[in-house]
Design an enzyme around this catalytic site. Structure first.
Site, PDB file in Angstrom:
ATOM      1  CG  HIS A 177      -1.754  -1.052   1.389  1.00  0.00           C
ATOM      2  ND1 HIS A 177      -2.854  -1.191   0.599  1.00  0.00           N
ATOM      3  CD2 HIS A 177      -1.945  -2.093   2.186  1.00  0.00           C
ATOM      4  CE1 HIS A 177      -3.584  -2.278   0.789  1.00  0.00           C
ATOM      5  NE2 HIS A 177      -3.059  -2.998   1.912  1.00  0.00           N
ATOM      6  CE1 TYR A 236      12.077  -5.645   5.183  1.00  0.00           C
ATOM      7  CE2 TYR A 236      10.198  -7.094   5.298  1.00  0.00           C
ATOM      8  CZ  TYR A 236      11.613  -6.871   5.350  1.00  0.00           C
ATOM      9  OH  TYR A 236      12.504  -7.958   5.539  1.00  0.00           O
TER      10      TYR A 236
END
Length: 177
Positions: free
Chosen positions: A61, A147
């Site tokens: 995303h 991440y």
């Protein structure tokens, strides 16, 4: 065939969901350095602001803001996807269609985007990026996901380090049901 309509607002801000073709794969985290390189190279060639970014094993995303006068997020995603795919070894099984089109079997062809429509919408989508690893069971706390641009935002003082411990999100964010 679906009629896809995209909003093209110069200098706009968008939320994106981008998926691997085979959602059982973990390529995005297995090859995180290659993904980072693909994003960085694209960012150098076609400027944009990364407002938020989170990488999970099979999808990612992002919230991006394009420069004033620019509407071309599709080229940026095409380059990210192509650069990442070219960096990977060729082990995937290919359909006849992908073979005929000389395509890799790494990414779903399209991506999902949502034009951000104000400060509340922006905050909801950035927060969704950061809470998403918890939703999928990849972390117990937002800060545990390596991440994610959440760590950058903590350093900038935008979020406390312990943010998101008990946040519940609802809404349609481009996820499969």
């Amino acid at each position: 065939m679906p009629n896809y309509r995209r909003a093209f607002i110069p200098g706009g801000c968008w939320f994106f969901t981008v998926n691997l073709l085979d959602r059982r794969q973990t390529l995005l985290v297995d090859y995180i350095a290659e993904l980072r390189n693909a994003v960085e190279a694209t960012h150098r060639d076609y400027s944009f602001t990364i407002d938020a970014f989170v990488v999970l094993p099979d999808h990612l995303h992002a919230v991006w803001t394009l420069p004033s006068g620019d509407t071309d997020f599709s080229t940026r995603w095409r380059l990210v996807k192509n650069r990442f795919a070219r960096a990977l070894p060729k082990h995937e099984q290919l359909s006849d269609v992908r073979i005929a089109r000389n395509e890799r079997g790494i990414w779903q062809r399209r991506f999902w985007e949502h034009l951000i429509r104000g400060e509340t919408d922006y905050a909801r989508h950035v927060e969704y990026c950061y809470i998403n690893p918890l939703k999928h069971g990849h972390a117990a706390r937002v800060r545990d996901r390596p991440y994610s641009s959440f760590h950058r935002d903590v350093r900038a003082g935008l979020f406390p380090d312990d943010w998101g411990g008990d946040v519940a999100m609802s809404g349609d964010f481009g996820e499969r049901r």
